[in-house]
Design a protein around this motif. Structure first.
Motif, short mmCIF file in Angstrom:
data_model
loop_
_atom_site.label_atom_id
_atom_site.label_comp_id
_atom_site.label_asym_id
_atom_site.label_seq_id
_atom_site.Cartn_x
_atom_site.Cartn_y
_atom_site.Cartn_z
N MET A 1 0.58 -1.41 0.47
CA MET A 1 -0.39 0.31 -0.16
C MET A 1 1.30 1.31 0.30
N GLU A 2 1.79 1.04 0.81
CA GLU A 2 2.60 2.37 0.81
C GLU A 2 4.05 2.63 -0.52
N ALA A 3 3.99 1.15 -1.39
CA ALA A 3 4.50 1.64 -2.76
C ALA A 3 3.05 1.93 -3.34
N GLN A 4 2.02 1.35 -3.60
CA GLN A 4 1.07 2.57 -4.11
C GLN A 4 1.03 3.29 -4.02
N LEU A 5 0.67 3.89 -2.92
CA LEU A 5 1.03 5.62 -2.32
C LEU A 5 1.71 6.03 -2.84
N ALA A 6 3.06 5.97 -2.81
CA ALA A 6 4.22 7.09 -2.82
C ALA A 6 4.27 6.44 -5.12
N LEU A 7 3.89 5.81 -5.60
CA LEU A 7 3.64 5.91 -7.53
C LEU A 7 3.26 7.53 -7.78
N LEU A 8 2.07 7.09 -6.61
CA LEU A 8 0.80 7.82 -6.81
C LEU A 8 0.99 9.39 -6.60
N LEU A 9 1.83 9.58 -5.71
CA LEU A 9 2.19 10.94 -5.73
C LEU A 9 3.26 11.53 -6.59
N ALA A 10 4.69 10.69 -6.91
CA ALA A 10 4.93 10.43 -8.02
C ALA A 10 4.96 11.32 -9.15
N GLU A 11 3.70 10.72 -9.39
CA GLU A 11 2.95 11.05 -10.51
C GLU A 11 1.53 12.56 -10.72
N GLY A 12 1.83 13.31 -9.69
CA GLY A 12 1.66 13.99 -8.77
C GLY A 12 -0.13 14.65 -8.99
N TYR A 13 -0.46 13.16 -8.84
CA TYR A 13 -1.66 13.87 -7.24
C TYR A 13 -1.63 13.91 -6.14
N THR A 14 -2.51 14.88 -5.36
CA THR A 14 -2.39 14.86 -4.41
C THR A 14 -3.11 13.91 -3.22
N LEU A 15 -2.63 14.44 -1.90
CA LEU A 15 -2.85 13.56 -1.03
C LEU A 15 -4.18 12.68 -0.97
N ASP A 16 -5.16 13.61 -1.14
CA ASP A 16 -6.64 13.60 -1.82
C ASP A 16 -7.26 12.21 -2.77
N GLU A 17 -6.64 12.71 -3.76
CA GLU A 17 -6.65 12.23 -5.11
C GLU A 17 -6.30 10.43 -5.13
N ALA A 18 -4.87 11.05 -4.28
CA ALA A 18 -4.13 9.17 -3.60
C ALA A 18 -5.14 8.31 -3.45
N ALA A 19 -5.30 8.98 -2.05
CA ALA A 19 -6.96 8.45 -1.29
C ALA A 19 -7.88 7.59 -1.94
N GLU A 20 -8.64 8.29 -2.89
CA GLU A 20 -9.19 7.98 -3.48
C GLU A 20 -8.88 7.06 -4.83
N LYS A 21 -7.96 7.31 -5.18
CA LYS A 21 -7.97 6.15 -6.11
C LYS A 21 -7.51 4.84 -5.69
N MET A 22 -7.05 4.50 -4.18
CA MET A 22 -6.59 3.80 -3.66
C MET A 22 -7.57 2.94 -2.98
N ASN A 23 -9.23 3.86 -2.90
CA ASN A 23 -10.01 3.42 -2.12
C ASN A 23 -9.97 2.82 -0.80
N VAL A 24 -9.44 4.08 0.09
CA VAL A 24 -8.95 4.32 1.68
C VAL A 24 -9.48 5.43 2.02
N ARG A 25 -9.21 6.14 3.04
CA ARG A 25 -9.88 7.40 3.76
C ARG A 25 -8.48 7.74 3.78
N ARG A 26 -8.61 9.22 3.85
CA ARG A 26 -7.39 10.02 3.80
C ARG A 26 -7.20 10.11 5.25
N ASN A 27 -7.18 9.61 6.20
CA ASN A 27 -6.06 9.05 7.15
C ASN A 27 -5.58 8.34 7.38
#
Length: 392
Positions: free
Chosen positions: A333-359
């Motif tokens: 999950m951490e690797a997926q989040l890191a890659l989404l952030l590297a693609e330019g997504y915000t934390l909120d957008e990345a959370a939505e794509k991962m289908n997890v809560r912002r917290n």
């Protein structure tokens, strides 16, 4: 024939030797290598087959063999998988050319390799020599004749003995060329993965080569395209500037190099510009670099100028999560989040794509910061983009 040609050697023999030596030294540029030389040697010796084992078979590998003469896939596989271990020619002394009878005596005709392998193939006479280099290369030269053919003579062996040192030198050249080609392929693949377009031009301005990304950019004809050997640009002002840069780089590249082998000033000459795209997409980046002559350069078809193209809107292939996990010790999950952030997504957008809560995403981000040693999201993105992930 003795170990070297003499003044009394008939002209036609000298011509044959010249053809053989020429083919041997041209061999590294052929595919498969030395095919012409082996065929000429086969004709000269009246042989059924002439075979060069560039890498002899072993229990771990089938090896690499270059064959001339009638061969079958079944015959090759039989040797590679079984009969190579029964080959009587093993580790022959350097420069020695021997027949099977000379090596193992009359029992040669009772050996398993002859009775079970060679005889069914119509082979009676076998001549062999081995080649070794200081780099650990071991090659085997094998020549055969049929049952109704004469045995190999001293003259036949002398011819092979004369050719062996030349074949050895050619094999060493081939090994060097193979190393350079492997290196070139590695670097070319890296440039392609970085989505960097590259065009190389010769001293006369003719186009030598384009890579995959350059062909993609030019095929779109969005502000820049290729017409013959000329890079064409929509904007007349930008076109004049690009042509000036290329002419300047060619002049620098063609400057006489120092004979002491030192670098010329042209090695540091680099110019850059942007190309406007009529589609409205972000401008293309163009960089022109001279490739100075080396102290011993003579080819007019060597790269003299390289033009690099960068499309800022190209999407590079994403590194695998597994690579990110292994490199930074992250969870899936951490690797997926890191890659989404590297693609330019915000934390909120990345959370939505991962289908997890912002917290939950924020918790993963804190863990990533701890494992990678960074303290801000921008630092994490920079760390990922500057890592070896882009080379994967």
């Amino acid at each position: 024939m003795n170990g070297a040609t003499s003044a009394t050697t008939p002209t036609f023999e000298l011509q044959q030797i010249d053809r053989l030596l020429g083919a041997i030294y041209e061999g590294p540029t052929e595919t498969p290598p030395w095919q012409s030389a082996l065929q000429l040697l086969r004709e000269q010796l009246g042989a059924a087959h002439v075979t060069l084992m560039l890498r002899p078979p072993s229990p771990d590998s089938t090896g690499v063999m270059i064959n001339t003469g009638p061969v079958t896939r079944q015959g090759i596989e039989s040797y590679e998988t079984h009969f190579f271990s029964l080959d009587p020619f093993v580790r022959l002394p350097e420069g020695e050319v021997v027949t099977a009878e000379e090596l193992i005596g009359r029992q040669w005709l009772q050996s398993a390799v002859y009775l079970e392998y060679l005889k069914p193939l119509g082979i009676r006479h076998l001549l062999g020599a081995d080649i070794y280099t200081k780099d650990g290369i071991e090659c085997r030269l094998r020549v055969t004749r049929a049952h109704d053919a004469r045995p190999f003579s001293d003259e036949d062996k002398a011819l092979c003995r004369f050719l062996l040192p030349h074949l050895k030198r050619s094999i060493q050249l081939h090994a060097r060329l193979d190393f350079l080609e492997c290196e070139r392929s590695l670097f070319a693949g890296t440039v392609n993965r970085m989505l960097l377009g590259m065009l190389s031009f010769a001293q006369d301005g003719s186009l030598i080569e384009t890579n995959q990304e350059a062909r993609r950019i030019l095929a779109e004809k969005d502000g820049i395209w290729l017409s013959g050997n000329t890079l064409c640009v929509d904007s007349s002002q930008e076109s004049r500037e690009l042509q000036r840069m290329i002419r300047s780089a060619l002049a620098d590249a063609n400057a006489s190099p120092p004979q002491d082998g030192g670098e010329t000033e042209a090695a540091s000459v680099v110019e850059a510009m942007s190309i406007t795209r009529p589609s409205g997409r972000a401008k293309l980046g163009v960089l022109v670099r001279a490739v100075p002559l080396g102290p011993w350069s003579e080819s007019k078809q060597r790269p003299a100028v390289v033009v690099f193209l960068r499309d800022p809107e190209s999407n590079a292939a994403q590194p695998s999560q597994e690579l990110v996990r292994r490199l930074f010790g992250l969870t899936r999950m951490e690797a997926q989040l890191a890659l989404l952030l590297a693609e330019g997504y915000t934390l909120d957008e990345a959370a939505e794509k991962m289908n997890v809560r912002r917290n939950t995403a924020r918790t993963h981000l804190r863990s990533i910061f701890c494992k990678t040693g960074v303290t801000r999201q921008t630092m994490l993105v920079r760390l990922l983009l500057n890592s070896v992930l882009t080379l994967g």
